[in-house]
Design an enzyme around this catalytic site. Structure first.
Site, short mmCIF file in Angstrom:
data_model
loop_
_atom_site.label_atom_id
_atom_site.label_comp_id
_atom_site.label_asym_id
_atom_site.label_seq_id
_atom_site.Cartn_x
_atom_site.Cartn_y
_atom_site.Cartn_z
N LYS A 134 2.91 -7.24 10.46
CA LYS A 134 2.74 -8.87 9.87
C LYS A 134 4.33 -9.38 9.82
O LYS A 134 4.94 -9.97 10.27
CB LYS A 134 1.84 -9.33 8.95
CG LYS A 134 0.36 -9.11 9.44
CD LYS A 134 -0.71 -9.43 8.22
CE LYS A 134 -0.73 -8.66 7.16
NZ LYS A 134 -0.91 -7.19 7.21
N VAL A 135 4.78 -8.59 8.73
CA VAL A 135 6.24 -8.92 8.28
C VAL A 135 7.16 -8.55 9.40
O VAL A 135 8.10 -9.36 9.78
CB VAL A 135 6.68 -8.06 6.86
CG1 VAL A 135 7.69 -8.38 6.60
CG2 VAL A 135 5.47 -8.57 5.71
N ASP A 153 6.74 1.04 16.51
CA ASP A 153 5.64 1.25 15.67
C ASP A 153 4.51 2.09 16.59
O ASP A 153 4.14 1.52 17.67
CB ASP A 153 4.97 -0.25 15.37
CG ASP A 153 3.77 -0.35 14.63
OD1 ASP A 153 3.00 0.51 14.82
OD2 ASP A 153 3.57 -1.26 13.84
N VAL A 184 12.62 -3.97 2.96
CA VAL A 184 11.81 -4.80 2.06
C VAL A 184 10.36 -4.22 2.18
O VAL A 184 9.24 -4.97 1.79
CB VAL A 184 11.94 -6.43 2.44
CG1 VAL A 184 12.97 -7.13 2.32
CG2 VAL A 184 11.34 -6.48 3.91
N ARG A 200 8.76 -0.39 1.43
CA ARG A 200 8.56 0.47 0.06
C ARG A 200 9.63 1.23 -0.13
O ARG A 200 10.12 1.81 1.14
CB ARG A 200 7.25 1.20 0.22
CG ARG A 200 5.97 0.26 -0.09
CD ARG A 200 5.88 -0.18 -1.62
NE ARG A 200 4.86 -0.96 -1.81
CZ ARG A 200 4.85 -2.39 -1.70
NH1 ARG A 200 5.91 -2.97 -1.37
NH2 ARG A 200 3.77 -3.17 -2.10
N GLU A 213 10.09 1.91 -9.65
CA GLU A 213 10.56 0.55 -9.82
C GLU A 213 10.16 0.14 -11.45
O GLU A 213 9.02 0.45 -11.75
CB GLU A 213 9.48 -0.40 -9.13
CG GLU A 213 10.32 -0.16 -7.65
CD GLU A 213 9.74 -1.29 -6.43
OE1 GLU A 213 8.63 -2.14 -7.30
OE2 GLU A 213 10.07 -1.47 -5.49
N HIS A 269 12.64 -6.36 -5.97
CA HIS A 269 11.18 -6.34 -5.59
C HIS A 269 10.81 -7.77 -5.31
O HIS A 269 9.99 -8.32 -6.24
CB HIS A 269 10.29 -5.67 -6.09
CG HIS A 269 8.90 -5.28 -5.13
ND1 HIS A 269 8.44 -4.23 -5.43
CD2 HIS A 269 8.58 -5.99 -4.28
CE1 HIS A 269 7.33 -4.21 -4.44
NE2 HIS A 269 7.44 -5.19 -3.87
N LEU A 270 11.65 -8.78 -4.79
CA LEU A 270 11.45 -10.11 -4.69
C LEU A 270 10.95 -10.75 -3.43
O LEU A 270 10.67 -11.65 -3.27
CB LEU A 270 12.82 -10.84 -4.87
CG LEU A 270 13.50 -10.94 -6.39
CD1 LEU A 270 14.81 -11.50 -6.26
CD2 LEU A 270 12.57 -11.18 -7.33
N GLY A 271 10.52 -9.68 -2.49
CA GLY A 271 10.18 -10.07 -1.25
C GLY A 271 9.08 -11.15 -1.18
O GLY A 271 8.96 -11.93 -0.43
N1 LIG Z 1 9.03 -6.48 -0.86
C1 LIG Z 1 8.04 -7.15 -0.68
O1 LIG Z 1 7.86 -8.03 -1.83
C2 LIG Z 1 6.92 -6.92 0.36
C3 LIG Z 1 6.14 -7.91 0.67
C4 LIG Z 1 5.17 -7.90 1.64
C5 LIG Z 1 5.06 -6.78 2.15
N2 LIG Z 1 5.79 -5.69 1.90
C6 LIG Z 1 5.51 -4.42 2.50
O2 LIG Z 1 6.00 -4.34 3.84
C7 LIG Z 1 5.22 -3.54 4.36
C8 LIG Z 1 4.73 -4.12 5.77
O3 LIG Z 1 3.89 -5.19 5.38
P1 LIG Z 1 2.94 -6.03 6.54
O4 LIG Z 1 2.05 -7.11 5.75
O5 LIG Z 1 3.81 -6.27 7.76
O6 LIG Z 1 1.72 -4.76 6.73
P2 LIG Z 1 1.07 -4.82 8.19
O7 LIG Z 1 -0.02 -3.44 8.05
O8 LIG Z 1 0.90 -5.84 8.95
O9 LIG Z 1 2.22 -3.75 9.11
C9 LIG Z 1 2.60 -2.56 8.92
C10 LIG Z 1 3.08 -1.95 10.22
O10 LIG Z 1 3.52 -0.59 10.15
C11 LIG Z 1 3.02 0.20 11.16
N3 LIG Z 1 3.31 1.54 10.92
C12 LIG Z 1 2.41 2.45 10.18
N4 LIG Z 1 2.75 3.64 10.46
C13 LIG Z 1 4.42 3.60 10.99
C14 LIG Z 1 4.74 4.61 11.20
N5 LIG Z 1 5.10 5.84 10.80
N6 LIG Z 1 6.30 4.19 11.97
C15 LIG Z 1 6.10 2.72 12.40
N7 LIG Z 1 5.27 1.94 12.02
C16 LIG Z 1 4.38 2.13 11.38
C17 LIG Z 1 1.50 -0.21 11.52
O11 LIG Z 1 1.07 0.28 12.67
C18 LIG Z 1 1.76 -1.78 11.03
O12 LIG Z 1 1.97 -2.62 12.55
C19 LIG Z 1 4.31 -2.90 3.68
O13 LIG Z 1 4.84 -1.43 3.04
C20 LIG Z 1 4.13 -4.00 2.39
O14 LIG Z 1 3.77 -3.31 1.17
C21 LIG Z 1 6.81 -5.65 0.76
O1 LIG Z 2 3.30 -5.33 -0.97
C1 LIG Z 2 3.36 -6.51 -1.27
O2 LIG Z 2 2.50 -7.42 -1.24
C2 LIG Z 2 4.66 -6.92 -1.84
O3 LIG Z 2 5.40 -5.53 -2.21
C3 LIG Z 2 4.63 -7.66 -3.06
O4 LIG Z 2 4.68 -7.03 -4.23
P1 LIG Z 2 4.61 -7.78 -5.76
O5 LIG Z 2 3.17 -8.66 -5.73
O6 LIG Z 2 4.66 -6.88 -6.67
O7 LIG Z 2 5.63 -8.87 -5.62
#
Ligand SMILES: NC(=O)c1ccc[n+]([C@@H]2O[C@H](COP(=O)([O-])OP(=O)(O)OC[C@H]3O[C@@H](n4cnc5c(N)ncnc54)[C@H](O)[C@@H]3O)[C@@H](O)[C@H]2O)c1
Ligand SMILES: O=C(O)[C@H](O)COP(=O)(O)O
Length: 610
Positions: free
Chosen positions: A217-218, A237, A296, A298, A327, A346-348
């Site tokens: 998604k992201v 991916d 952004v 983990r 963290e 961790h502001l994403g």
């Molecule tokens: N910084 C933040 O505040 C913040 C906010 C939202 C999401 N996130 C993090 O971002 C990441 C992605 O979130 P998302 O909502 O897009 O999740 P998602 O499940 O939609 O996407 C993750 C993708 O990673 C792929 N994947 C799994 N293993 C893999 C590998 N070994 N190599 C390459 N790709 C692989 C999956 O197939 C999937 O398409 C997660 O770690 C989530 O926790 C962080």
């Molecule tokens: O995985 C997530 O949704 C993000 O890392 C956001 O984490 P947070 O809710 O602690 O801001």
């Protein structure tokens, strides 16, 4: 930025989700023994079933005794979500709890809502003493929740996977552009009274190659935006469909190609045992010299010490990081203080819009789960689409009752090992999802003989722990595929029965049921066909087939004012052997049952609670 057009703002996407709460297709996670045995863990149709509602069945009532559940919110949650929760539950907002404080509070809570800052460990589930039914993760990543422990304790974990996608993608782009133009460093330098125009010459993005690692998604939203900036975007991916990438003009490539050909690498995969520290000395060594990295996702996907070494060596020119292995990171973290590193705490997900959306999304999921609905965002229970639950609902009651009947037919000390379930259906095997039926059979078998509470979350785990081997068999039935199932048979192999009539020709205890007019019926016991609705309690008698038997047993029950709600006689051969199945509303007292046993033609009988 024309490439951005198709993406939906997170909050708009969320508001489209709201009406989905009705009709409610349900799965209660209340431990049966915490209130009454009748608060069963099962699926329920609240409004739309054309058949009898499971919620109408007293034995399957899901709503609690009326007391409001308690929801502990351990990290800041948007006000809209809190409001929603308060309409249904007592909400305890207690932030910055130590692990000990969390464990002390949790046994008073039915649900816990966390973000990424609360570690929901095995100790938390243990301390909950069976009361915690749902953990809601207000966000995507569930790496801070011990899913195995949650599953073992039958606690549902739900997340809010969509509402912060755009915020995270925008933050990824913010870090990418800020890093390329040294925005943070230049800002700090100016605030320190300097004017360093030559020091902070940046790099351009247009025409540069960006590798998106994790095209979910992201990642895909970052890709769209980067294309709008004129970058050449590739992605790696292993699980993403190539056509999804092609549709936004992104080529899916191997890991090696992605890391070795890119100027920028942006990380978007979940933290799992496979992805942990996948960026390390070896992988940094394969990257193009001067690569720039954005994370952004983990912190744990990067070996942070290796990144410091790569930055010092110039292999990695710059890094922009929103997430860290620990963290907050230690104050003296070399990574955080590295002059080529841009950091945010961790502001994403931290935009007003995303936090409001996440709060509503998780509050909806938690309230729904507490009310017995199967959350669409459950992460440790099989996803069963609402329409499948709806159509299977009466069969779920049937499955549980057959399990419950079968186990009561086992003679003490037999020890159940092998369970065979035979589904007779006109459906193609792919069109019949039996996981939830299997879970209900396990529930029916295990709950009467243990102190365990079984639900869709822990059914398979519980069966495995108890050494139950469950095999499933499909038999084609030449009927209408509109009807999901013709019958379900439960066989218990290699056990003795306290009712010999329940043993089939193959030596198994066998019971079979069907749904008739939406009501589960028992249709076969051993080799005797019967037809009795599975409601209340059941008396099975095996007797010599002769006139007057129904009257005699009926009279004995009437003497104690026990009401018969259904009766059926099944025979193998006329005037030889028969089984009488009698549904009774009340439980007969011992003397009444004894009198039934004393009727000369009755060879054996058993009283079973449904
Ligand atoms: N910084 C933040 O505040 C913040 C906010 C939202 C999401 N996130 C993090 O971002 C990441 C992605 O979130 P998302 O909502 O897009 O999740 P998602 O499940 O939609 O996407 C993750 C993708 O990673 C792929 N994947 C799994 N293993 C893999 C590998 N070994 N190599 C390459 N790709 C692989 C999956 O197939 C999937 O398409 C997660 O770690 C989530 O926790 C962080
Ligand atoms: O995985 C997530 O949704 C993000 O890392 C956001 O984490 P947070 O809710 O602690 O801001």
């Amino acid at each position: 930025m024309a490439a951005l057009a198709p993406s939906k703002p997170a909050i708009a996407a969320h508001s489209q989700l709201l009406p989905l709460r009705t009709p409610s297709i349900s799965l209660s996670f209340y431990p049966a023994r915490s209130r009454s045995r009748s608060i069963a863990v099962t699926a329920r149709i609240a409004e739309i079933s054309p058949v009898k509602k499971l919620s109408d069945t007293p034995d399957l009532q899901i709503a609690s005794s009326g007391a409001k559940p308690t929801v502990l919110v351990s990290e800041k949650l948007g006000e809209a979500g809190l409001e929603l929760l308060r309409q249904f539950a007592n909400v305890d907002c207690a932030y910055n709890l130590s692990p000990e404080e969390l464990c002390a509070k949790i046994s008073l809570c039915d649900a816990l809502i966390v973000r990424s800052g609360t570690k929901v460990t095995r100790e938390v589930f243990e301390a909950a003493k069976g009361r915690l039914k749902v953990v809601g993760r207000a966000g995507v990543g569930i790496d801070n929740v011990d899913l195995q422990a949650a599953t073992e304790y039958g606690c549902l974990v739900v997340n809010a996977p969509t509402a912060n996608t755009i915020a995270a993608a925008e933050h990824g782009i913010a870090l990418l552009t800020a890093m390329a133009r040294n925005v943070a460093q230049a800002d700090a330098s100016m605030k320190a009274g300097k004017w360093q125009r030559n020091k902070y010459v940046g790099v351009s993005l247009v025409g540069k190659t960006l590798a998106i690692m994790g095209f979910g998604k992201v990642g895909s939203e970052v890709a769209r935006r980067a294309k709008g900036l004129g970058m050449h975007v590739i992605a790696h991916d292993p699980y993403a469909p190539a056509d999804k990438a092609r549709a936004i003009g992104v080529e899916l490539v191997s890991f090696e190609e992605a890391i070795s050909t890119s100027d920028f690498i942006s990380l978007h995969m979940p933290l799992t045992p496979t992805t942990s520290k996948m960026f390390n000395d070896e992988t940094f060594g394969k990257m193009k010299k001067g690569v720039r990295i954005i994370n952004v996702a983990r912190g744990g996907v990067i070996d942070e010490d290796a990144l410091v070494r790569a930055l010092d060596a110039g292999t990695v020119a710059q890094a922009a990081l929103d997430v860290f292995t620990v963290e907050p990171p230690p104050n003296d973290s070399r990574l955080v203080h590295h002059e080529n590193v841009t950091v945010t705490p961790h502001l994403g997900a931290s935009t007003i819009e995303a936090q409001e959306g996440v709060a509503i999304e998780i509050a909806e999921a938690v309230v729904g789960a507490l009310q017995g609905e199967l959350a669409a965002t459950a992460v440790n229970a099989p996803m069963v689409p609402a329409e499948v639950l709806c159509e299977l609902s009466p069969y779920l009651v049937l499955a549980e009752k057959l399990g419950r009947l079968a186990v009561q037919l086992v003679a003490g000390g037999s020890g159940i090992k092998g369970i065979k379930v035979v589904y007779t259906s006109a459906r193609d095997p792919d069109d019949l999802d039996t996981r939830i039926l299997r879970a209900m059979i396990v529930k029916g078998i295990v709950e009467p003989i243990s102190s365990l509470f079984v639900n869709l979350v822990n059914a398979d785990y519980t069966a495995k722990q108890r050494g139950l081997r469950i095999s499933e068999e499909r038999v084609f039935h030449d009927g209408s595929p509109e009807i999901p199932l013709d019958s379900i048979q439960v066989h218990l192999a290699n056990v003795e029965s306290r009712f010999a009539g329940a043993i089939s020709d193959s030596g198994d205890i066998r019971v079979e049921g069907r749904v008739k007019d939406g009501v589960p019926h028992l249709t076969l016991v051993g080799s005797f066909g019967v037809n009795v609705s599975l409601e209340g309690n059941l008396i099975l008698c095996r007797q010599v087939d002769q006139p007057g038997m129904i009257g005699r047993v009926g009279n004995i029950l009437a003497e104690q004012n026990v009401n018969i709600n259904f009766m059926s006689v099944g025979r193998t051969l006329v005037r030889k052997q028969a089984i009488m199945a009698i549904g009774v509303d009340e439980e007969p007292i011992k003397e009444t049952l004894k009198k039934i046993g004393e009727v000369p033609a009755i060879e054996e009988f058993v009283f079973l609670k449904l």
